[in-house]
Design a protein around this motif. Structure first.
Motif, PDB file in Angstrom:
ATOM      1  N   GLU A 215       1.882  -1.244 -10.523  1.00 56.12           N
ATOM      2  CA  GLU A 215       2.718  -1.273  -9.469  1.00 56.12           C
ATOM      3  C   GLU A 215       3.442  -0.182  -8.329  1.00 56.12           C
ATOM      4  N   SER A 216       3.911  -1.522  -7.198  1.00 57.43           N
ATOM      5  CA  SER A 216       3.951  -0.492  -6.400  1.00 57.43           C
ATOM      6  C   SER A 216       5.942  -0.095  -6.403  1.00 57.43           C
ATOM      7  N   GLU A 217       6.286   1.147  -6.041  1.00 54.83           N
ATOM      8  CA  GLU A 217       6.857   1.724  -6.244  1.00 54.83           C
ATOM      9  C   GLU A 217       8.457   0.674  -5.480  1.00 54.83           C
ATOM     10  N   VAL A 218       9.621   1.053  -6.757  1.00 53.40           N
ATOM     11  CA  VAL A 218      10.498   0.262  -6.216  1.00 53.40           C
ATOM     12  C   VAL A 218      11.639   1.502  -5.829  1.00 53.40           C
ATOM     13  N   SER A 219      11.805   0.673  -4.243  1.00 53.69           N
ATOM     14  CA  SER A 219      13.733   1.993  -3.834  1.00 53.69           C
ATOM     15  C   SER A 219      15.004   2.402  -4.339  1.00 53.69           C
ATOM     16  N   VAL A 220      15.208   3.313  -4.908  1.00 49.42           N
ATOM     17  CA  VAL A 220      16.151   3.068  -6.375  1.00 49.42           C
ATOM     18  C   VAL A 220      17.384   4.268  -5.317  1.00 49.42           C
ATOM     19  N   VAL A 251      16.162   6.951  -2.781  1.00 50.70           N
ATOM     20  CA  VAL A 251      16.026   7.271  -1.667  1.00 50.70           C
ATOM     21  C   VAL A 251      16.493   7.914  -0.797  1.00 50.70           C
ATOM     22  N   PHE A 252      17.181   9.014  -2.226  1.00 53.29           N
ATOM     23  CA  PHE A 252      17.608  10.529  -1.869  1.00 53.29           C
ATOM     24  C   PHE A 252      16.794  11.703  -1.892  1.00 53.29           C
ATOM     25  N   GLN A 266      23.872   6.297   5.442  1.00 56.26           N
ATOM     26  CA  GLN A 266      22.596   6.559   5.316  1.00 56.26           C
ATOM     27  C   GLN A 266      21.781   5.407   3.576  1.00 56.26           C
ATOM     28  N   VAL A 267      23.471   4.618   3.174  1.00 60.32           N
ATOM     29  CA  VAL A 267      22.437   3.849   2.077  1.00 60.32           C
ATOM     30  C   VAL A 267      22.340   3.191   2.608  1.00 60.32           C
ATOM     31  N   VAL A 268      23.031   2.118   3.600  1.00 62.63           N
ATOM     32  CA  VAL A 268      22.560   1.208   3.985  1.00 62.63           C
ATOM     33  C   VAL A 268      21.168   1.784   5.460  1.00 62.63           C
ATOM     34  N   GLU A 269      20.580   2.372   6.058  1.00 62.41           N
ATOM     35  CA  GLU A 269      19.963   2.461   6.472  1.00 62.41           C
ATOM     36  C   GLU A 269      18.336   2.393   5.485  1.00 62.41           C
ATOM     37  N   ARG A 270      18.936   2.973   4.243  1.00 54.94           N
ATOM     38  CA  ARG A 270      17.562   3.434   3.569  1.00 54.94           C
ATOM     39  C   ARG A 270      17.231   2.204   2.644  1.00 54.94           C
ATOM     40  N   LYS A 271      17.991   1.213   2.688  1.00 58.32           N
ATOM     41  CA  LYS A 271      17.363   0.013   1.663  1.00 58.32           C
ATOM     42  C   LYS A 271      17.192  -0.343   0.368  1.00 58.32           C
TER      43      LYS A 271
END
Length: 341
Positions: A215-220, A251-252, A266-271
């Motif tokens: 699977e493709s990685e999911v951003s968390v 994402v961080f 920053q959270v918004v920017e990293r979606k």
């Protein structure tokens, strides 16, 4: 009004006997490590397992054990669960500071052990349990300002051990979990049990990673707590590796710390596509955290918020202990549910 969450990470012998031990160099050099005969007749007559004496260097504190400890107080939940998973219930004289629900298979044994305090117990409370060994999960277990320093326990004839996550190492990994289990197995003379437990946990992790391997990685985004800013897991946290093993990406991960504060901008920017909520007592309920995230207009377009994709992890599952292997599976199911249908 938004809830106010406080980060958790900013988070015996009788007194007369302890005083006597602290004054007696003879008593201080007998028994398990430095702790004398506090375990009573059972300890004195029990056969010493092969491999003893053994010397352990834990966070710079060297202790030689002539025999396994016989009366243990654990401070924080993850050391208690590790002890129980190794079949050491009979050695446990007390626990303290439960973070979350105990693993179902350990719940009966956990409830049978006296709970000394809802948070870290006082030095005197620990002494009243008459331990010869105190096993701390967070650095706060041995808070010098609270009178619970490792030296204070040593002066009372009681050996101590601190979870290796708080030894000052820069990055925490699953290897730390496996090494922790094996070290405790050595201290208690049950290395075979420790090896079996490590093998079982490695198998659990292996099955989860294999299930999501294609699977493709999911951003968390990890949401521990906070309202004016977000307290989150950084690149040096065990949580980052757990997310990676489960087929995701923190994402961080570029945050050069185990934990730290980031701005909501920053959270918004990293979606992030998924938000992993850490669940533990004293930081607001999971429902309160979800309600807060969903109520913020600035977060409305964040994919995880828009799609209400949350994965809940007990804080104890993100620490160096047996629960981290379970966390990989829970995360994998949350990030890639289609792989487990």
């Amino acid at each position: 009004m938004s809830p106010s969450f406080t980060p958790a990470r900013t988070r015996g012998l009788l007194r007369a006997t302890a005083a006597a031990l602290a004054l007696s160099p003879v008593l201080l050099t007998t028994g398990c490590g430095s702790s004398g005969e506090s375990g009573g007749d059972a300890k004195a007559t029990a056969a010493v397992p092969a491999g003893f004496p053994v010397t352990i260097d834990n966070c710079g504190v060297k202790t030689t054990y002539d025999r396994p400890p016989s009366r243990v107080v654990t401070i924080h939940q993850h050391p208690a669960e590790l002890m129980l998973a190794l079949g050491l219930k009979d050695r446990m004289a007390g626990t303290a500071f439960p973070d979350s629900a105990v693993l179902p298979e350990l719940e009966k044994d956990y409830k049978a052990i006296p709970e000394l305090a809802k948070r870290e117990p006082s030095f005197e409370t620990v002494l009243d349990a008459e331990p010869d060994f105190v096993y701390g999960g967070y650095g706060s277990a041995f808070d010098e300002k609270e009178g619970r320093s490792r030296k204070a326990f040593a002066d009372a004839g009681i050996d101590t051990y601190l979870n290796r996550e708080y030894c000052g190492k820069k990055k925490v990994t699953m290897k730390d979990t496996y090494d922790e289990i094996r070290t405790i197995g050595t201290v208690f003379g049950v290395p075979d049990r420790a090896d079996k437990l490590v093998t079982d946990l490695q198998s659990r992790v292996g099955k989860a990673t294999a299930a999501v391997g294609g699977e493709s990685e999911v951003s968390v985004f990890v949401y521990d707590s906070g309202d004016k800013s977000a307290f989150t897991a950084g690149g040096k946290s065990l949580g980052t590796e757990l997310i990676h093993l489960a087929g995701g990406e923190n994402v961080f991960a570029d945050l050069d710390d185990v934990f730290g504060d980031v701005s909501w901008e920053q959270v918004v920017e990293r979606k992030p596509e998924v938000i992993a909520i850490y669940d533990y007592a004293g930081a607001g309920s999971v429902e309160e955290k979800k309600k807060y995230l969903l109520s913020q207009p600035a977060l409305a377009d964040v994919p995880a918020v828009r799609n209400k994709r949350f994965v809940v992890l007990p804080l104890t599952a993100t620490l160096v202990g047996i629960r981290s292997a379970y966390a990989v599976e829970d995360l994998a199911r949350g990030l890639h549910p289609e792989s487990f249908r």
